[in-house]
Every structure is written in structure tokens, then in C-alpha cells.
Design a protein around this motif. Structure first.
Motif, PDB file in Angstrom:
ATOM      1  N   LEU A 150      63.027  46.275  48.179  1.00 24.29           N
ATOM      2  CA  LEU A 150      62.379  47.406  47.512  1.00 24.29           C
ATOM      3  C   LEU A 150      62.055  48.522  48.494  1.00 24.29           C
ATOM      4  O   LEU A 150      62.310  49.705  48.223  1.00 24.29           O
ATOM      5  N   VAL A 151      61.495  48.154  49.639  1.00 27.57           N
ATOM      6  CA  VAL A 151      61.013  49.162  50.579  1.00 27.57           C
ATOM      7  C   VAL A 151      62.165  49.813  51.347  1.00 27.57           C
ATOM      8  O   VAL A 151      62.170  51.034  51.553  1.00 27.57           O
ATOM      9  N   PRO A 188      51.498  50.158  41.214  1.00 24.92           N
ATOM     10  CA  PRO A 188      51.950  49.099  42.133  1.00 24.92           C
ATOM     11  C   PRO A 188      52.999  49.567  43.139  1.00 24.92           C
ATOM     12  O   PRO A 188      52.972  49.132  44.301  1.00 24.92           O
ATOM     13  N   TRP A 189      53.907  50.404  42.726  1.00 24.63           N
ATOM     14  CA  TRP A 189      54.936  50.892  43.643  1.00 24.63           C
ATOM     15  C   TRP A 189      54.331  51.746  44.738  1.00 24.63           C
ATOM     16  O   TRP A 189      54.639  51.591  45.925  1.00 24.63           O
ATOM     17  N   LEU A 190      53.439  52.647  44.376  1.00 28.00           N
ATOM     18  CA  LEU A 190      52.777  53.471  45.379  1.00 28.00           C
ATOM     19  C   LEU A 190      51.911  52.624  46.301  1.00 28.00           C
ATOM     20  O   LEU A 190      51.812  52.889  47.503  1.00 28.00           O
ATOM     21  N   THR A 191      51.303  51.580  45.742  1.00 27.14           N
ATOM     22  CA  THR A 191      50.489  50.677  46.559  1.00 27.14           C
ATOM     23  C   THR A 191      51.356  49.913  47.547  1.00 27.14           C
ATOM     24  O   THR A 191      50.980  49.721  48.709  1.00 27.14           O
ATOM     25  N   THR A 196      53.101  49.086  53.198  1.00 25.53           N
ATOM     26  CA  THR A 196      54.172  48.971  54.194  1.00 25.53           C
ATOM     27  C   THR A 196      54.291  50.234  55.049  1.00 25.53           C
ATOM     28  O   THR A 196      55.337  50.496  55.645  1.00 25.53           O
ATOM     29  N   GLY A 197      53.225  51.021  55.103  1.00 28.52           N
ATOM     30  CA  GLY A 197      53.159  52.166  55.995  1.00 28.52           C
ATOM     31  C   GLY A 197      54.002  53.350  55.611  1.00 28.52           C
ATOM     32  O   GLY A 197      54.361  54.174  56.456  1.00 28.52           O
ATOM     33  N   TRP A 210      51.137  47.671  59.933  1.00 31.90           N
ATOM     34  CA  TRP A 210      50.914  46.829  58.770  1.00 31.90           C
ATOM     35  C   TRP A 210      51.575  45.487  58.999  1.00 31.90           C
ATOM     36  O   TRP A 210      52.434  45.335  59.867  1.00 31.90           O
ATOM     37  N   ARG A 211      51.164  44.492  58.223  1.00 31.80           N
ATOM     38  CA  ARG A 211      51.713  43.149  58.364  1.00 31.80           C
ATOM     39  C   ARG A 211      51.585  42.429  57.026  1.00 31.80           C
ATOM     40  O   ARG A 211      50.519  42.442  56.412  1.00 31.80           O
ATOM     41  N   SER A 212      52.660  41.827  56.581  1.00 33.58           N
ATOM     42  CA  SER A 212      52.619  41.001  55.363  1.00 33.58           C
ATOM     43  C   SER A 212      52.232  39.582  55.749  1.00 33.58           C
ATOM     44  O   SER A 212      52.340  39.181  56.919  1.00 33.58           O
ATOM     45  N   ASP A 213      51.779  38.808  54.766  1.00 32.15           N
ATOM     46  CA  ASP A 213      51.353  37.439  54.993  1.00 32.15           C
ATOM     47  C   ASP A 213      52.161  36.520  54.087  1.00 32.15           C
ATOM     48  O   ASP A 213      51.929  36.467  52.876  1.00 32.15           O
ATOM     49  N   SER A 214      53.129  35.810  54.688  1.00 26.57           N
ATOM     50  CA  SER A 214      54.022  34.970  53.884  1.00 26.57           C
ATOM     51  C   SER A 214      53.593  33.504  53.849  1.00 26.57           C
ATOM     52  O   SER A 214      54.320  32.663  53.331  1.00 26.57           O
TER      53      SER A 214
END
Length: 218
Positions: A150-151, A188-191, A196-197, A210-214
Motif C-alpha cells: 500500500l505504502v 485510515p489511509w491518511l493515518t 509510515t512517515g 517510524w517503526r511497525s510492530d509485527s
């Protein structure tokens, strides 16, 4: 767990079907991208559009490979050699044949996506494997793949001057799985772009890091 909680859990779970849909939507749009645009910078990235799509294919391939061994490594990736073509380019496992043109690149992207979708559909949910964002389960890898698709399509769309707004349901599932602390109440898309910076939200400046948590949620 109440029936409503069970329903909410199912609706928020990222699945192989979500990844399949995102890759199909992405490749469908990229088929209409102008041929001369593949050398343009992809959004805010330092990579061009070809490199970014190649990087995305590698992400999908990487996640599939991590889930492949009978006993996946938990401390590092499966040892396929990494390389890069230029100092500021992406580090990758595989390259698309440039002579095949954009159509060939998109076939590589589709193939890597299909490999991951197949692995997600057949890997038991209790399996764990390494990722820099945390040792992950298959759903975590599905969410990471969805985030990347998506990003990076946002980056590619900016580079090509194309429109790209993915389904809100996909964005909502990524946020719930990888960014549980993200602010609610906004689109949600804007969020997701904010998380993701890649954008700002009212009252929330653009993130420099930024960092995702998997990591598994249960």
C-alpha cells in the motif's frame, strides 16, 4: 470472548486474500504507468520507480522465504545473499531483467506476491520467523506485506503522477496489526501514511522516524 469480539477479531485479521488483493490492485495500476516514468524518483524516496517496485517484489519474496524452512530462523533472515546496484539503491535478493521492460518487472512483482500468498495460506499460525520489526507469525508477515504494498504504491503513484487510494478496510487492518498506537478517528489511509512517515494528521506532525510492530498479538 463475546460473539461481537470474535467478529471484530476476524474482521481485523490480515489474511492472504488481503495481500492478493493489494498486489493485484497495485499491478493493475502500474500497467498503465508511462514507460518513461520508471526512471523518475518515487515520491519522497531516494529510489526511482523501477527500484521501488523491485524492492516491493523483494519484500514479498523475503516474507515468503522467511516462512519456508521447517524451522525458520528467529535471529536473522534466511541466508540468501543481498546486493545492491548502486550505493543509494535498495538492498535486494533478486533483480528483474531490465531487458524485459516494465511488463517483465510487473511479472516479477506478481510472482513474488503469489509465492507469499501461497505460503500464507499453508503455513500454520503458530509458526514464528525473524523480521527486523519483531519475530513474527504468518499474519504479521501478511500485515507487513500489505503495508509495503500500500505504502510503496503511494510512492510509485507520486512518481508517476497516478491516483492511488487503497480500500479503507485494508488500511484499517494494517493499522490494527502493526500500528496499534496510531491515533484513531481519521481516515485510515491518511493515518497509515502518517504512521509510515509520509503525511500529517491534524494535531500530529509528520513523523521523522517510524517503526511497525509485527510481533504476534497472542
Amino acid at each position: 470472548m463475546s460473539r461481537s469480539a470474535e467478529t471484530e477479531s476476524v474482521l481485523s485479521t490480515v489474511t492472504a486474500d488481503d495481500v492478493d488483493l493489494a498486489v493485484r490492485l497495485a499491478t493493475g495500476i502500474l500497467r498503465d504507468a508511462p514507460t518513461e516514468g520508471w526512471g523518475r524518483k518515487a515520491g519522497s524516496l531516494e529510489w526511482d520507480c523501477w527500484e521501488t517496485a523491485e524492492h516491493l517484489a523483494n519484500d514479498l519474496f523475503y516474507y515468503a522465504v522467511q516462512l519456508g524452512p521447517q524451522s525458520p530462523p528467529l535471529d536473522t533472515h534466511v541466508p540468501i545473499a543481498l546486493s545492491r546496484k548502486r550505493p543509494d539503491g535498495p538492498t535486494v535478493f533478486l533483480y528483474a531483467d531490465r531487458d524485459s521492460g516494465p511488463a517483465g518487472l510487473l511479472q516479477v512483482l506478481e510472482a513474488c506476491g503469489a509465492l507469499l500468498v501461497a505460503m500464507l495460506r499453508t503455513t500454520p499460525p503458530q509458526v514464528r520467523a525473524h523480521h527486523a520489526a519483531g519475530v513474527s507469525d504468518p499474519e504479521g508477515f501478511a500485515a507487513l506485506a500489505l503495508q509495503e504494498t500500500l505504502v510503496h504504491m503511494h510512492d510509485l503513484a507520486e512518481g508517476f503522477g497516478l491516483a492511488w487510494t487503497p480500500p479503507s478496510t485494508l488500511c484499517t487492518r494494517v493499522l490494527a496489526r502493526l500500528f496499534p498506537e496510531a491515533p484513531g478517528g481519521a481516515d485510515p489511509w491518511l493515518t497509515l501514511l502518517w504512521a509510515t512517515g509520509r503525511g500529517e494528521l491534524p494535531g500530529h506532525p509528520r513523523l521523522a522516524t517510524w517503526r511497525s510492530d509485527s510481533t504476534p498479538r497472542s
